[in-house]
Design a protein around this motif. Structure first.
Motif, PDB file in Angstrom:
ATOM      1  N   ALA A  12       0.598  -1.306   0.219  1.00  0.00           N
ATOM      2  CA  ALA A  12      -0.294   0.181   0.076  1.00  0.00           C
ATOM      3  C   ALA A  12       0.575   0.637  -0.497  1.00  0.00           C
ATOM      4  O   ALA A  12       1.749   0.857   0.651  1.00  0.00           O
ATOM      5  N   ILE A  13       0.409   2.339  -0.771  1.00  0.00           N
ATOM      6  CA  ILE A  13       1.143   3.442  -0.844  1.00  0.00           C
ATOM      7  C   ILE A  13       0.020   4.375  -0.670  1.00  0.00           C
ATOM      8  O   ILE A  13      -0.881   4.742  -0.521  1.00  0.00           O
ATOM      9  N   GLU A  14       1.244   5.405   0.287  1.00  0.00           N
ATOM     10  CA  GLU A  14      -0.261   6.447   0.682  1.00  0.00           C
ATOM     11  C   GLU A  14       0.924   8.095   0.438  1.00  0.00           C
ATOM     12  O   GLU A  14       2.399   8.235   1.086  1.00  0.00           O
ATOM     13  N   GLU A  19      -4.060   7.282   1.661  1.00  0.00           N
ATOM     14  CA  GLU A  19      -3.658   6.032   0.737  1.00  0.00           C
ATOM     15  C   GLU A  19      -4.112   5.957  -1.481  1.00  0.00           C
ATOM     16  O   GLU A  19      -5.243   5.882  -1.277  1.00  0.00           O
ATOM     17  N   SER A  22      -3.446   0.181  -3.339  1.00  0.00           N
ATOM     18  CA  SER A  22      -3.570  -0.664  -2.064  1.00  0.00           C
ATOM     19  C   SER A  22      -3.427  -2.371  -2.610  1.00  0.00           C
ATOM     20  O   SER A  22      -4.341  -2.302  -3.366  1.00  0.00           O
ATOM     21  N   SER A  63       2.961   1.772   3.160  1.00  0.00           N
ATOM     22  CA  SER A  63       3.183   1.706   4.710  1.00  0.00           C
ATOM     23  C   SER A  63       2.701   1.285   5.160  1.00  0.00           C
ATOM     24  O   SER A  63       2.436   1.042   6.292  1.00  0.00           O
ATOM     25  N   ARG A  64       2.317  -0.388   4.458  1.00  0.00           N
ATOM     26  CA  ARG A  64       1.946  -1.472   4.375  1.00  0.00           C
ATOM     27  C   ARG A  64       2.563  -2.882   3.672  1.00  0.00           C
ATOM     28  O   ARG A  64       2.533  -1.922   2.313  1.00  0.00           O
TER      29      ARG A  64
END
Length: 325
Positions: A12-14, A19, A22, A63-64
């Motif tokens: 995931a990119i923010e 975000e 996903s 982010s994850r």
């Protein structure tokens, strides 16, 4: 045995707490090619920047999820030395060569400074290596090109220079983000052939990003279709393009102009939702002709529809092969 160079799991990119991409799953092996396709704004380029370690200049972060480049887990807490991977293990050819190159620097300066930086201070014959790189990407009279500025070269020549810069560190994975944008058809063909040749000669993995299904069909072995920051279909390129199962992939193919086609092109109604207003369920639901209540309430997971193919759709088992008029 094949060696996996890139393994991305649930990335995931923010940016600024929002975000934008996903749960992206991608994998590519040494010597293999993967295409990423989708409309403008689908998250293709942002995903590429994440894979190439170029999110921080635009205020972004992973982010994850988990991202491995070769044997290196770059998303694990306390990962060290990952800056040494970029340009060496993975390298990026950006979209616009004219803006990517410094207009005040000669091509030779671009190349020799890059070569010296990638060799970490070791003594190298930078000019000789620069000439060799320009020859490898098919540019004639490389010594003359070293003395020229970016604006003195054609679009196709500048793109070859960008590819030379990208392979200067002998990366194991080359990411080409829309490398044929704004080039005429004959030059596009030459650039794609160059990328294929380099991938084969160097046993280098290749990720090719495009909104053009024709480019993806010509140059890649596998493809991931992205919509609104998610992968909705992934599998072997010929299978996905011949037997698309996700309504979005089918819609892209219906809208694709092809030689000899007599039927009317069918555009995709509506527009993608913005990240601030992404729906709870399937992000394609508002534009999908097969939508039903569960599509708006739950995100569809990627499900296997064959040995190598996955599709994210609640109604995937009901969808037939695409029939073009």
């Amino acid at each position: 045995m094949t060696e996996t160079i890139l393994h991305a799991s649930k990335i995931a990119i923010e940016i600024a707490g929002l975000e934008l991409v996903s749960d992206v799953d991608l994998e590519v092996d040494k010597g293999h090619s993967l295409g990423i396709v989708g409309e403008t704004g689908s998250g293709k380029s942002l995903t590429c920047r994440a894979l190439a370690g170029l999110l921080s200049p635009i205020g972004g972060r992973i982010s994850r999820g988990n991202l491995r480049l070769g044997r290196h887990d770059v998303t694990s807490p306390g990962a060290h030395g990952k800056e040494n991977l970029y340009g060496r293990v993975v390298s990026l050819v950006p979209q616009n060569s004219l803006t990517a190159l410094n207009p005040l620097m000669r091509i030779g300066t671009h190349l020799t400074e890059t070569i010296k930086a990638l060799n970490s201070g070791r003594i190298v014959q930078a000019k000789a290596r620069a000439i060799d790189l320009l020859e490898r990407v098919g540019l004639p009279n490389p010594e003359r090109i070293l003395s020229q500025y970016p604006h003195e070269l054609s679009g196709g020549m500048r793109q070859r220079v960008m590819i030379a810069l990208a392979i200067a560190g002998r990366p194991q994975l080359l990411i080409a983000d829309e490398p044929t944008t704004a080039l005429d058809v004959s030059v596009q063909k030459d650039i794609l052939e160059l990328l294929r040749r380099l991938s084969h000669e160097e046993n280098m993995a290749l990720i090719l990003v495009s909104h053009d299904l024709g480019v993806i069909a010509t140059a890649t072995q596998a493809v991931a279709v992205m919509y609104a920051g998610r992968i909705v279909e992934r599998g072997p390129t010929d299978t996905v393009l011949r037997q698309p199962r996700h309504p979005y992939t089918q819609a892209l193919l219906r809208a694709r102009p092809t030689i000899g086609r007599t039927g009317r092109l069918i555009g995709i109604l509506g527009a993608p939702a913005s990240p601030e207003a992404w729906p709870i369920g399937c992000r394609f639901a508002s534009r999908c002709p097969h939508v039903e209540s569960r599509c708006k309430a739950k995100v569809p997971a990627l499900e296997k529809t064959g040995a190598e193919k996955v599709v994210a759709c609640h109604r995937v088992k009901e969808h037939l092969a695409l029939e073009l008029e």
